[in-house]
Structure formats: structure tokens, C-alpha cells
Design a protein around this motif. Sequence first.
Motif, PDB file in Angstrom:
ATOM      1  N   TRP A 218       0.857  -1.284   0.253  1.00 51.74           N
ATOM      2  CA  TRP A 218      -0.077   0.191   0.067  1.00 51.74           C
ATOM      3  C   TRP A 218       0.495   1.512   0.264  1.00 51.74           C
ATOM      4  O   TRP A 218       0.409   1.988  -0.501  1.00 51.74           O
ATOM      5  CB  TRP A 218      -0.641  -0.007   0.975  1.00 51.74           C
ATOM      6  CG  TRP A 218      -2.142  -0.512   1.196  1.00 51.74           C
ATOM      7  CD1 TRP A 218      -2.707  -1.254  -0.781  1.00 51.74           C
ATOM      8  CD2 TRP A 218      -3.215  -0.956   1.472  1.00 51.74           C
ATOM      9  NE1 TRP A 218      -3.976  -1.524  -0.155  1.00 51.74           N
ATOM     10  CE2 TRP A 218      -3.558  -2.223   1.638  1.00 51.74           C
ATOM     11  CE3 TRP A 218      -2.940  -1.845   3.228  1.00 51.74           C
ATOM     12  CZ2 TRP A 218      -5.020  -2.601   2.203  1.00 51.74           C
ATOM     13  CZ3 TRP A 218      -3.821  -2.860   3.934  1.00 51.74           C
ATOM     14  CH2 TRP A 218      -4.656  -2.843   3.065  1.00 51.74           C
ATOM     15  N   GLY A 222       0.903   3.819  -2.649  1.00 49.71           N
ATOM     16  CA  GLY A 222       0.763   5.156  -2.479  1.00 49.71           C
ATOM     17  C   GLY A 222       1.749   6.629  -3.044  1.00 49.71           C
ATOM     18  O   GLY A 222       1.453   7.512  -3.955  1.00 49.71           O
ATOM     19  N   ARG A 242      -5.208  11.879  -3.127  1.00 51.50           N
ATOM     20  CA  ARG A 242      -4.678  10.147  -1.945  1.00 51.50           C
ATOM     21  C   ARG A 242      -5.045   9.997  -0.761  1.00 51.50           C
ATOM     22  O   ARG A 242      -5.395   9.440   0.133  1.00 51.50           O
ATOM     23  CB  ARG A 242      -4.043   9.799  -3.116  1.00 51.50           C
ATOM     24  CG  ARG A 242      -3.804   8.205  -2.635  1.00 51.50           C
ATOM     25  CD  ARG A 242      -2.551   7.340  -3.607  1.00 51.50           C
ATOM     26  NE  ARG A 242      -2.676   5.961  -2.481  1.00 51.50           N
ATOM     27  CZ  ARG A 242      -3.252   5.080  -3.699  1.00 51.50           C
ATOM     28  NH1 ARG A 242      -3.864   5.549  -4.489  1.00 51.50           N
ATOM     29  NH2 ARG A 242      -3.543   3.982  -2.616  1.00 51.50           N
ATOM     30  N   LEU A 243      -4.035  11.390  -0.033  1.00 48.11           N
ATOM     31  CA  LEU A 243      -4.259  10.848   1.564  1.00 48.11           C
ATOM     32  C   LEU A 243      -5.308  11.166   2.097  1.00 48.11           C
ATOM     33  O   LEU A 243      -6.081  10.570   2.511  1.00 48.11           O
ATOM     34  CB  LEU A 243      -3.359  11.891   1.860  1.00 48.11           C
ATOM     35  CG  LEU A 243      -2.278  12.076   3.447  1.00 48.11           C
ATOM     36  CD1 LEU A 243      -2.054  10.547   3.922  1.00 48.11           C
ATOM     37  CD2 LEU A 243      -1.224  13.073   3.713  1.00 48.11           C
ATOM     38  N   THR A 246      -8.042   8.751   1.333  1.00 50.59           N
ATOM     39  CA  THR A 246      -7.806   7.437   1.831  1.00 50.59           C
ATOM     40  C   THR A 246      -8.307   7.394   3.404  1.00 50.59           C
ATOM     41  O   THR A 246      -8.852   6.574   4.301  1.00 50.59           O
ATOM     42  CB  THR A 246      -6.657   6.924   2.415  1.00 50.59           C
ATOM     43  OG1 THR A 246      -5.799   6.814   0.312  1.00 50.59           O
ATOM     44  CG2 THR A 246      -6.377   5.708   2.470  1.00 50.59           C
ATOM     45  N   THR A 293     -10.299   3.151  -1.220  1.00 51.77           N
ATOM     46  CA  THR A 293     -10.147   3.046   0.117  1.00 51.77           C
ATOM     47  C   THR A 293     -11.207   1.191   0.040  1.00 51.77           C
ATOM     48  O   THR A 293     -10.610   0.886   0.784  1.00 51.77           O
ATOM     49  CB  THR A 293      -9.783   4.336   0.754  1.00 51.77           C
ATOM     50  OG1 THR A 293      -8.991   4.683   0.535  1.00 51.77           O
ATOM     51  CG2 THR A 293      -9.448   3.028   1.940  1.00 51.77           C
ATOM     52  N   ARG A 315      -3.492   0.683   6.449  1.00 47.74           N
ATOM     53  CA  ARG A 315      -3.845   2.041   5.110  1.00 47.74           C
ATOM     54  C   ARG A 315      -3.536   2.960   5.136  1.00 47.74           C
ATOM     55  O   ARG A 315      -3.527   3.790   4.514  1.00 47.74           O
ATOM     56  CB  ARG A 315      -5.450   1.547   4.952  1.00 47.74           C
ATOM     57  CG  ARG A 315      -5.739   2.018   3.920  1.00 47.74           C
ATOM     58  CD  ARG A 315      -5.842   1.320   2.261  1.00 47.74           C
ATOM     59  NE  ARG A 315      -5.930   2.351   1.283  1.00 47.74           N
ATOM     60  CZ  ARG A 315      -5.820   1.921   0.348  1.00 47.74           C
ATOM     61  NH1 ARG A 315      -5.665   0.570  -0.333  1.00 47.74           N
ATOM     62  NH2 ARG A 315      -6.007   2.507  -0.450  1.00 47.74           N
ATOM     63  N   THR A 319      -0.210   4.399   3.435  1.00 49.63           N
ATOM     64  CA  THR A 319      -0.315   5.647   2.615  1.00 49.63           C
ATOM     65  C   THR A 319       0.288   7.100   3.057  1.00 49.63           C
ATOM     66  O   THR A 319       0.888   7.653   2.118  1.00 49.63           O
ATOM     67  CB  THR A 319      -2.112   5.929   2.619  1.00 49.63           C
ATOM     68  OG1 THR A 319      -3.041   5.110   2.418  1.00 49.63           O
ATOM     69  CG2 THR A 319      -2.157   6.830   1.600  1.00 49.63           C
TER      70      THR A 319
END
Length: 370
Positions: A218, A222, A242-243, A246, A293, A315, A319
Motif C-alpha cells: 500500500w 501511494g 490520495r491522502l 484515503t 479505499t 492502510r 498511505t
Amino acid sequence: MRESQGRVWTGVVRVGPGAGDHRVAIRAAIAVGVPLVVLWVIGRLDLSIYASFGAFAALYGRADAFGDRLRMQLSAGAVLLACMLVGTAMSVAAVAPLAAVAVVALLAAGITLLAYAMRWHPPGALFAVFAAGATATIPASLATVPLVVAVGGASTVFALVVTAVAGLVGARGRPAPSPRRSLQPVGALAGEMAVTVGVAAALAGVLGALLIGSHWYWAMVGAVAATGGAHMNARVIRGLQRLLGTLLGVLVAAGILALHLPPLAIIAVAVVLQAAAELFIGRNYGIAMVFVTPLALVMVALAAPSPVDLLLRDRVLETIIGVAAGTLVAVTSAALRRPRPAAEPVGCRGHDPGQGPIPHPGCGRRRPIR
């Protein structure tokens, strides 16, 4: 600086217009849902992750002409199947995590070049890294290998069939012919992208494996996401999306997993999440991640059940590691690529209002700008 930061945050929250996303969402939902239902019927949901990765072939070429879309999905599906086999082989051989990280990082760099040359959309190696890394961490034996080929291959073929049928129905049986798209020459830019992705993936994977230990892939996914983009701002925007996506998606996943749904209900949830992700993936990556996610966590939970708190923790932490590593490598790469300031001639600044520039005997010699 403030203007640049403003552009970044505007890019993070901006939602683009829809462009036939519902059609892609329907295709993706069918391509993912039907193989999972078949596995549920035969009692082999432990193979669901291989079917899901094969179905990802349907996500390629969403805006391309019918012929190009099929060819792109065929090539991408073959690569995803190959990555699953590489990951499964590493699992069978009980390859150490750091060695597996090195293999997946090399795959990330190589497939980045391949995707560039073949003009894939979505570009890059994100799905391939996910496929290789996830399958490398799922327990497997030699007997698993033919199952990966059968399930992953059948799911890929079914995704192509869904795309073909949808194209024929949409074109009333006569899709418009399109010339075959030529390969894109691989130059210095593509090489820089591949090196950046490979280094970022390796750094993230090593940190993830050493600091967290499980689900290190993961972090690599990322990092690959954070290094995607044509320029620096695009990469920072993608990493932030993405952060943030997520973090919100983990909350959604926590709610879903806390319900302890029966397998068929989980499949239904996965199908809805896949469709929702495709509705937004081209409009705002961060919103799409809110659905991607929990989808990823559900996929892993179906194939290799783990404690929910461990899944959610990994996760989030992986990430954060991946986005941080990817952004660091992307910024460093941009700094190394930035051209140096030009030198100026010595003595060429003199100026007479009536005569114009005054030449200097030393004019033409260069000195660095201080």
C-alpha cells in the motif's frame, strides 16, 4: 509561493465535468461483480482478489475509440495477469519483504515505460504495483499458480467481453472503425518518469516494510500515485488527494467492516463502490479514493481475512508513508531536472542614452550570475 499553493489546493478540491462516466461505471460494475458472484457460488471467494485484478482491465481506455479500447484492455489485462503471477511466485518462494519490494519497484519502473509507449489510460503502473504487491503477501502454494491463471485470465476475458458488447450495443452493432494507434517513442521524459516512479516505490516499500511490516505494498501504491502527473503541481495535487481521500475512505471502510456482512452482501457493496469510484476517478481523484479505499480493504478481507483494526491501521500508515516518499522523490526529481540560470556577458550592461549599449572589451566572456 502563495499563488502556487492556491493553485494546488484549488486542484485538490476541483471537481471536473462528467463525460460519459456512467457508462464506464456500469461496465466496471459488471466486470467486477459477475466473477465475484461466480466464485461465491462455487465457494472459492479466497480467489476473489485474482478475479478483481483481472476485472481491472475494464478500467482502461475509457475515452478511447472502440478498437483502441479493446487493444488497450487486452495489453493491460495481460500485464496485470503477469504481475499476479510474479506476486504469487514470490509468495510461493517465501521471498523476504525487502526482496519483494525490490522486484515490485522494478516492475513499477518497467511498466511505467510500457504504459507510456502504449499510451495507456489510465497511465502508469499503479494497478500493476497493487496486483504484484498484494498477491505477494497472500499465502500461496504451487497449486495456486494455475488457479491464478484460470481465475485472473477468465476475469480479464470477461472484462473484454463486457467492453465489446457495450461497444457494439452503443454503436448498434457497427462500431466506427479506427486506425490502430502507433506506439509512442520513449525518450528522456519517459525515462525520468520511470526512474522517479521506481525510486519512489522502492523507498516507500522499504519504509513500509521496516516501519509497519505488513501490507507494505500500500505504501508503494501511494508512492506511485504521488509521482503521477505531467508536472510538479499535478503530482502534489495527486498525492494530497490520495491522502485525504484515503483518510475519509478508511472511515467508510470501518463502518462497512463493522457490520460483518455476509459474503454476498460484501460483493454487492464492492460492486457499488467500484461503480462509484469510476463515476469520480476522472473528475476528482480524492473523491474517487473515498470509494477505492473501502473497495481495496474489502477485496483484501475477502481473499485473506485479517483483523479489521490491523487493516485500517496499515492502510492509513502505509498511505502516509507512500505519499510522503513519493512527494519527496517527485520534488527531488523536479529540482534535479530544473535548468541552471544562464550566465551573462561581462561588461555588456553599459548604456549611453544617445549611443545605445556601450561595448566592452570583455563583452562576450561569460560569468555566472551571482
